[in-house]
Scaffold this motif. Structure first.
Motif, mmCIF file in Angstrom:
data_model
loop_
_atom_site.group_PDB
_atom_site.id
_atom_site.type_symbol
_atom_site.label_atom_id
_atom_site.label_comp_id
_atom_site.label_asym_id
_atom_site.label_seq_id
_atom_site.Cartn_x
_atom_site.Cartn_y
_atom_site.Cartn_z
ATOM 1 N N GLY A 195 51.746 1.663 5.042
ATOM 2 C CA GLY A 195 52.128 2.972 5.550
ATOM 3 C C GLY A 195 51.341 3.427 6.752
ATOM 4 O O GLY A 195 51.034 4.605 6.895
ATOM 5 N N ARG A 196 51.007 2.502 7.602
ATOM 6 C CA ARG A 196 50.294 2.909 8.826
ATOM 7 C C ARG A 196 51.230 3.718 9.712
ATOM 8 O O ARG A 196 52.401 3.399 9.863
ATOM 9 C CB ARG A 196 49.808 1.661 9.563
ATOM 10 C CG ARG A 196 48.633 0.984 8.886
ATOM 11 C CD ARG A 196 48.323 -0.288 9.622
ATOM 12 N NE ARG A 196 48.127 -0.011 11.043
ATOM 13 C CZ ARG A 196 46.978 -0.229 11.678
ATOM 14 N NH1 ARG A 196 45.954 -0.711 11.022
ATOM 15 N NH2 ARG A 196 46.869 0.037 12.954
ATOM 16 N N SER A 197 50.635 4.707 10.295
ATOM 17 C CA SER A 197 51.477 5.621 11.075
ATOM 18 C C SER A 197 51.952 4.971 12.368
ATOM 19 O O SER A 197 53.003 5.329 12.880
ATOM 20 C CB SER A 197 50.701 6.905 11.377
ATOM 21 O OG SER A 197 49.535 6.568 12.116
ATOM 22 N N ASP A 198 51.177 3.997 12.866
ATOM 23 C CA ASP A 198 51.589 3.392 14.126
ATOM 24 C C ASP A 198 52.545 2.239 13.910
ATOM 25 O O ASP A 198 52.946 1.586 14.845
ATOM 26 C CB ASP A 198 50.355 2.940 14.905
ATOM 27 C CG ASP A 198 49.495 1.994 14.087
ATOM 28 O OD1 ASP A 198 49.650 2.001 12.842
ATOM 29 O OD2 ASP A 198 48.701 1.256 14.675
ATOM 30 N N ILE A 199 52.840 1.938 12.680
ATOM 31 C CA ILE A 199 53.834 0.904 12.389
ATOM 32 C C ILE A 199 55.150 1.613 12.086
ATOM 33 O O ILE A 199 55.213 2.484 11.219
ATOM 34 C CB ILE A 199 53.426 0.060 11.176
ATOM 35 C CG1 ILE A 199 52.034 -0.547 11.365
ATOM 36 C CG2 ILE A 199 54.462 -1.025 10.909
ATOM 37 C CD1 ILE A 199 51.949 -1.522 12.511
ATOM 38 N N LYS A 200 56.151 1.218 12.812
ATOM 39 C CA LYS A 200 57.455 1.840 12.566
ATOM 40 C C LYS A 200 58.341 0.864 11.818
ATOM 41 O O LYS A 200 58.276 -0.347 12.052
ATOM 42 C CB LYS A 200 58.091 2.236 13.885
ATOM 43 C CG LYS A 200 57.304 3.354 14.571
ATOM 44 C CD LYS A 200 57.931 3.720 15.895
ATOM 45 C CE LYS A 200 57.128 4.847 16.546
ATOM 46 N NZ LYS A 200 57.570 5.120 17.919
ATOM 47 N N VAL A 201 59.139 1.415 10.951
ATOM 48 C CA VAL A 201 60.006 0.587 10.115
ATOM 49 C C VAL A 201 61.432 1.056 10.313
ATOM 50 O O VAL A 201 61.707 2.251 10.335
ATOM 51 C CB VAL A 201 59.637 0.713 8.631
ATOM 52 C CG1 VAL A 201 60.466 -0.255 7.802
ATOM 53 C CG2 VAL A 201 58.162 0.444 8.424
ATOM 54 N N LYS A 202 62.262 0.088 10.451
ATOM 55 C CA LYS A 202 63.691 0.414 10.536
ATOM 56 C C LYS A 202 64.407 -0.315 9.416
ATOM 57 O O LYS A 202 64.268 -1.543 9.266
ATOM 58 C CB LYS A 202 64.242 -0.047 11.885
ATOM 59 C CG LYS A 202 64.659 1.116 12.772
ATOM 60 C CD LYS A 202 65.209 0.653 14.078
ATOM 61 C CE LYS A 202 66.407 1.459 14.541
ATOM 62 N NZ LYS A 202 66.402 2.852 14.228
#
Lengths: 1086, 223
Positions: free
Chosen positions: A779-786
């Motif tokens: 759940g790192r904020s700089d990792i985005k998930v689509k």
């Protein structure tokens, strides 16, 4: 006391004395003297008359009265005794005693007149019964005997009751004395009654000490208590003493011998000996000696403990011998417990019981049992029961004709006591049958057998309830109860039906009486194979058209054993149409498939199974398949081992439904199995041991209509979905300064292992040597998930990215069974040209305005080395001549070579960097290869270094690599000596290649690797990491090195490509030359 | 040298030869017909002596075990080391005399055989008494039964050996006195226990004595 007074004749001189009373004091003295004299005279007169009358009786009938004669009288004195009663009775006597009949109550005056030579005197007494003493006669011991075995004395005497007129109570006092010194050991009272007759009385006493040990004396006296007698009752005198003694023989003996006593008792042992006894032992314990007469001794044991089987030994030791006895300390028999009587055969009754507490007495002292039947008076006896502890005893009692009720009393007896138990039984209700023997099975027909067995006993009057256990292999056992009338001849027979043909059964039987008491034990098991019968059903049949549509393949399943009814030998198959019939006969059993060439006519296929007895009913199926245009492929997912299929009720389906399934990866015609369900069903659960999770199966639901099957539904499904085992292959289609376009491919069905539900696309800033993406799920904020749930989508554009930035892209597919492994890729976005131009312009202006300072700083005047004769100049730096000896100090254009490890896939080249190809990282691989991203800057060589490399040698020669460090152009070539010393090798900054060993050993290299971690640019140091193969070769891919160096483009001997060929699909590189950005940053990615 | 090893001049002044070894026999008498014919029985005799000696040796061990077991089951103080009842005579059975060793070997064997013949009824009586006292000690009872049987067998074997050696008792063998059995069934339990101990001890002693006496007949024996 009797009131006695004496009447005397008054002398004359006493009258004269009274006349002289008027005299003087002398007279007073004289008077006193006279008084004394008179008193003396009175006493003299008293003694001069009969006195001290005393009466006693020993029988209450006669009083024996006696008196004392007057003083001075002797023989020749006569007495007259008169008793004043209603009449006066007088007796003339010559003695001082008289026996008179007992007087009744009241006072009587007794006058005794004594007549003697010098005169006479008379005494009067008042006599009352109260003044009479009752003193019984001294008793006499008639007999004193002894039972030495029991140490008991027996005393016998006569109470002489006949002399007593009235009934009286008598108290006897008996005294037992021991030893010569007559020590009192027992004083007892014994009460009896006198009843007017002479009666013999007995008294016994058990001595605590064996009578053999010492002489015993006995004497007796009595006391009569009569209610009618008011006088004084007194004890008689003691009888003459009697004694009991044992006459020892010459042999020393110890007493008692072999006595049985109760545990906890006190007991005295004695040793009759002629010699001195030195010690006494009981078991191994010494006992103090009690000395008796002579050399005899005794020991006293208190609270004796239970004896061993052979008893407790008591041993006396003399100077040269030992003497002993054995004592058996135990318990009386316990009450027999759990007394139970039953019969096995109605001929003999077996009564069993538990003896209860152990008596500790065995052999002749053991408990004997007697079983008495009170109605018949018969009994049986069990002597010396020696059964081990905890084991029950039993006695057999022969049954009596016509007697069913028995009242048993079990008496237990041993030397210490007796006990008993009783039981009343109706023996016909207590039948515990023997185990059935000779158990046999015979065939009646294929579904019935005859069971026979033997049950000994006379059971003619009762009925048996027998339980038959029927067990089939691989089946739940069945139990049937049958009631059988008991017989005399012990043979029993029963028919057993409703069995299956050709089935191996295991039978066994047990019986009880109808009035249940106990089951017999089970008989031995008997296996039996029932005979065959014709198959009860035709085989379950299906058919498929061959892929070319010309042949009809007929399948059938082997009949289950309960339908085959025997061993199936063959099958007959026939296909009938209106026009023709084709048959295939005698298809042997293991074959369950037949193929018949048919035209497209409708046929009715018939399959018949045959065994040795006959044929099954035909199993029929139509060949026709009714088309269904409205067919969709559905998805189904199972649950655990099975899969639930449901459908709507269709009244048109008249025969049945068939569900057929197969592995979707198999080729047509695909048939794994089928199942038929009744036409009224709307659901079924398909289960098969062959189902495996993650495997896709096709399910087809057929409905039977008008003798033709119509495919109603076609389904694909999984028994259980799993996560994909591979990641989707994806590529970067396009890259701009702020976006990336990614494209991926489908995952093959076999690797998908479930229905694809979507993709997860992760992206974020990152470089290949970092592990940011390792924490994608954290759940790192700089990792985005689509989350791409549209599984038809195959591309994705990621927008709003930063220019000239490395991004880490990860793609994973998922099913309902889980998320599959990831595949990742690093992509660097393109540079934003507008910003670069502005920075360039500003820099140029600054450089122009500070050009003088820059020149002084970076380009000071240098003396012309051509003036130095010691130096010779090379023609060309890149000629690689071995004669190259001098330093080239001329500035050159610094170059950056980005060496890219590539796979044949999709290398990404961005600006001056070469990005590694997409690295596939399965989710479960923690040891995924590190991505290699190497930027090698170099300058024209200052040092020519020849690196021996075995790999290179094998490749055909040595590689000459010439490096020029870009920093070396702007930094002093050599530091002052002091600085060099203070600057260890491990320090940062430029490490001159001059110091590198040319022939480094592996160990040295490894040691230097550690130093390199803190050092600046030192490409030459890690010669091991140089890889002389081409970047796109497999070897380069497999390398685990963090930094992979390739040969210099100037390597004259290398036959390998140092820069990979341009990939048309890859983003274009802007060449390996000098980059403006490299001027400002050593690490472009920062 | 054992009895069998000792060459004895054959009668009639014949010298021994390898074919006709000397027979170990006792001084023959005119009415002893076996003396001459036993010459050819030497190997058989030696085997018989060895067999009987082995039997005696084995039974001696059994007798020791019997005595130990007997003592254990009579209770204290029978098991105490200090307990040593006097060696009272047993009716019908003499104790091995100290002078036994000084007798000729055949005489000793005769005494051994007589004692072994007298022992079985005594052992039987002890067994009966122990069956009452220790009915749950089957091993002791079995040992006592075995002992009676084995004593009988060994006695018979010794007598057979004596007969083979030409030294059999002449005339009918004296039957054990009738009092023997009744003596064993002593009046009290304690005297019976002591008597049983004595009988078991005598059994062991006579077996040991028989073993020793038979050993003297063997090669290497001192007879």
């Amino acid at each position: 006391m009797m009131d006695i007074y004496v009447c005397l004749k008054r002398p004359s001189w006493m009258v004269d004395n009274k006349r002289m009373r008027t005299a003087s004091n002398f007279q007073w003295l004289l008077s006193t003297f006279i008084l004394l004299y008179l008193m003396n005279q009175v006493n003299s007169q008293k003694k001069g008359a009969p006195h001290d009358l005393k009466c006693v009786t020993n029988n209450l009938q006669v009083w024996n009265c006696s008196w004392k004669a007057p003083s001075g009288t002797g023989r020749g004195t006569d007495y007259e005794v008169c008793i004043e009663n209603r009449s006066r009775s007088c007796y003339q006597l010559e003695k001082t005693s008289i026996k008179i009949p007992a007087l009744s109550h009241g006072d009587y005056e007794i006058t005794i007149n004594s007549l003697h030579d010098f005169g006479s005197s008379t005494s009067k007494f008042t006599l009352n019964e109260q003044n009479v003493s009752l003193i019984p006669d001294t008793p006499e011991i008639l007999n004193l005997s002894a039972d030495f075995s029991t140490s008991t004395l027996y005393l016998k005497w006569n109470d002489r009751g006949s002399v007593f007129p009235h009934r009286s109570n008598v108290i006897w006092e008996i005294k037992v004395l021991r030893k010569e010194s007559m020590e009192l050991v027992k004083l007892v009272t014994h009460n009896t009654t006198l009843n007017g007759k002479d009666t013999l009385h007995h008294w016994s006493w058990a001595s605590d000490m064996p009578l053999e040990c010492a002489i015993h004396f006995v004497e007796i006296r009595c006391y009569i208590d009569n209610l009618h007698f008011s006088g004084l009752e007194e004890w008689s005198d003691w009888s003459p003493v009697k004694n009991i003694s044992w006459i020892p023989d010459s042999q020393t003996k110890v007493f008692p011998q072999d006595k049985v006593i109760l545990v906890g008792s006190d007991i005295t042992f004695c040793c009759v000996s002629q010699e001195k006894v030195l010690s006494a032992l009981i078991g191994h314990t010494n006992c103090p000696l009690i000395h008796l007469d002579g050399e005899n001794v005794a020991i006293k044991i208190r609270n004796i403990s239970v004896s061993a089987s052979s008893g407790t030994n008591v041993v006396f030791t003399t100077e040269d011998n030992i003497f002993g006895t054995v004592i058996f300390a135990g318990y009386p028999p316990d009450t027999p417990q759990q007394l139970n009587c039953e019969t096995h055969d109605l001929k003999e009754i077996i009564c069993s019981w538990n003896p209860g507490r152990v008596t500790a007495l065995v052999g002749p002292r053991a408990t004997s049992y007697t079983l008495v039947e009170s109605f018949s008076g018969k009994y049986v006896r069990l002597k010396r029961a020696e059964a081990p502890t905890n084991e029950s005893y039993q006695l057999l009692f022969q049954m009596l004709p016509n007697q069913e009720i028995y009242n048993f009393t079990l008496n237990a007896h041993n030397p210490l006591g007796r006990s008993q138990s009783t039981i009343l039984v109706n023996i016909t209700e207590k039948v515990y049958p023997h185990t059935p023997t000779s158990f046999k099975v015979k065939d009646i027909n294929s579904t019935a057998v005859k069971l026979s067995w033997h049950l000994p006993g006379n059971f003619a009057k009762i009925n048996f309830l027998c339980e038959i256990e029927i067990k089939k292999s691989n089946s739940v056992q069945e139990q049937r109860n049958v009631t059988i009338k008991g017989v005399e001849n012990s043979s029993y027979l029963v028919a057993l039906d409703k069995l299956n043909p050709y089935t191996l059964y295991t039978f066994r039987i047990r019986c009880s009486t109808e009035t249940f008491w106990k089951w017999s034990k089970w008989s031995n098991k008997k296996q039996h194979l029932t005979t065959e019968a014709s198959p009860s059903k035709g085989p379950d049949t299906w058919r498929e058209w061959s892929s070319d549509g010309k042949n009809l393949i007929i399948y059938w399943k082997p009949l289950p054993i309960n339908e085959a009814n025997g061993k199936i030998l063959s099958y007959n198959v026939s296909c009938s149409s209106d026009e023709e019939t084709q048959s295939l006969s005698e298809i042997p059993d293991p074959q369950h498939k037949a193929e018949i060439r048919l035209d497209k006519n409708d046929y009715i296929i018939s399959v018949v199974a045959k065994n040795s007895v006959g044929s099954s009913p035909p199993s029929k199926i139509a060949s026709m398949e009714i088309p269904n245009d409205d067919l969709k492929i559905e998805q189904v997912v199972g649950m655990g081992k099975g899969i639930l299929l449901t459908w709507h009720y269709d009244p048109n389906m008249t025969c049945d439904y068939v569900i057929k399934w197969c592995n979707s990866s198999r080729s047509e015609p695909c048939l794994m199995d089928w199942r038929k369900v009744p036409s009224n069903s709307t659901e079924t659960v398909i289960e098969s041991d062959e189902f495996r999770p993650g495997i896709r199966y096709n399910f087809f639901l057929y409905g039977c209509r008008n003798q033709g099957y119509q495919l109603l539904r076609s389904m694909i499904g999984y028994i259980e979905e799993l996560a994909p085992i591979v990641a989707p292959n994806f590529t970067v289609e396009d890259t701009s300064a702020d976006s990336i376009l990614v494209k991926w491919e489908d995952i093959p069905v076999e690797e998908l292992r479930g229905f694809l539900r979507g993709y997860l696309f992760y992206f974020g800033k990152g470089e290949r040597d970092t592990s940011k993406m390792r924490v994608l799920e954290s759940g790192r904020s700089d990792i985005k998930v689509k989350n791409i749930t549209d599984i038809s989508q195959k591309t994705l554009r990621i927008a709003d990215l930063q220019g000239k930035t490395s991004y880490h892209l990860v793609l994973r597919a998922y099913t309902d069974g889980g998320v599959g492994p990831e595949k990742s890729m690093y992509v660097v976005t393109k540079e934003n040209l507008a910003v670069a131009v502005i920075v360039g312009v500003v820099t140029s202006i600054l450089c122009y305005r500070k050009r003088e300072w820059i020149k002084e700083t970076f380009y000071p005047d240098i003396p012309n080395p051509e003036n130095c004769k010691a130096l010779q100049f090379q023609k060309s730096v890149c000629e690689g001549s071995s004669a190259l000896k001098t330093l080239e100090m001329n500035p050159c254009t610094p170059n950056n070579v980005e060496v890219l490890e590539t796979r044949s896939a999709f290398p990404k080249i961005e600006d001056t960097e070469i990005i590694s190809p997409v690295a596939e990282r399965p989710e479960d691989r923690s040891d995924a290869e590190p991505e290699n991203h190497v930027v090698v800057s170099y300058c024209p060589p200052i040092i020519e270094e020849e690196i021996p490399n075995p790999a290179a040698d094998e490749a055909g020669g040595t590689a000459q690599v010439i490096y020029i460090d870009v920093q070396s152009m702007y930094q002093p070539q050599a530091k002052p000596e002091e600085e060099q010393e203070n600057d260890p090798v491990g320090g940062a900054g430029y490490k001159p290649q001059m110091h590198l060993p040319i022939n480094s050993t592996v160990e040295d290299i490894a040691a230097e690797e550690d130093l390199d971690k803190t050092a600046g640019y030192r490409p030459q140091a890690n010669v091991n990491t140089w890889n002389l193969v081409s970047p796109d070769s497999p070897r380069s891919i497999d390398s685990n090195s963090e930094i992979v160096s390739f040969g210099s483009p100037c390597s004259i001997n290398s036959r390998q490509f140092l820069i990979p060929p341009k990939d048309e699909d890859s983003p274009k590189s802007n060449g390996g030359g000098w980059s403006f950005t490299n001027f400002f940053q050593n690490k472009p990615n920062d | 040298m054992g009895f069998l090893d000792r060459p004895r001049a054959p009668r009639g002044g014949q010298k021994p030869s390898m074919d006709h070894p000397y027979v170990p026999s006792f001084p023959s008498t005119p009415e002893d017909p076996q003396t001459d014919s036993s010459v050819s029985l030497l190997p058989h005799l030696e085997a018989k002596i060895r067999q009987t000696h082995s039997l005696a040796h084995l039974l001696t061990k059994y007798a020791e075990q019997l005595l130990q077991e007997y003592v254990q089951l009579q209770g204290d103080p029978f098991g105490l080391p200090s307990f040593s009842p006097p060696r009272l005579p047993v009716a019908g059975l003499s104790a091995p005399a100290p002078s036994h060793a000084g007798l000729p070997v055949h005489e000793r064997l005769r005494l051994d055989a007589a004692a072994l013949a007298a022992l079985p009824p005594l052992l039987d009586a002890v067994c009966r008494r122990q069956a009452e006292l220790n009915p749950r000690a089957p091993r002791l009872l079995r040992r006592l039964e075995d002992a009676a049987r084995q004593a009988r067998a060994l006695g018979a074997a010794v007598e057979a050996l004596l007969a083979a050696l030409g030294a059999a008792n002449r005339g009918p063998r004296a039957e054990p006195p009738a009092a023997t059995a009744s003596a064993a069934s002593a009046t009290g339990v304690f005297p019976a226990k002591v008597l049983g101990l004595r009988v078991c001890g005598l059994y062991r002693e006579w077996l040991s004595r028989t073993e020793g006496d038979l050993g003297q007949l063997l090669p290497g024996g001192s007879a």
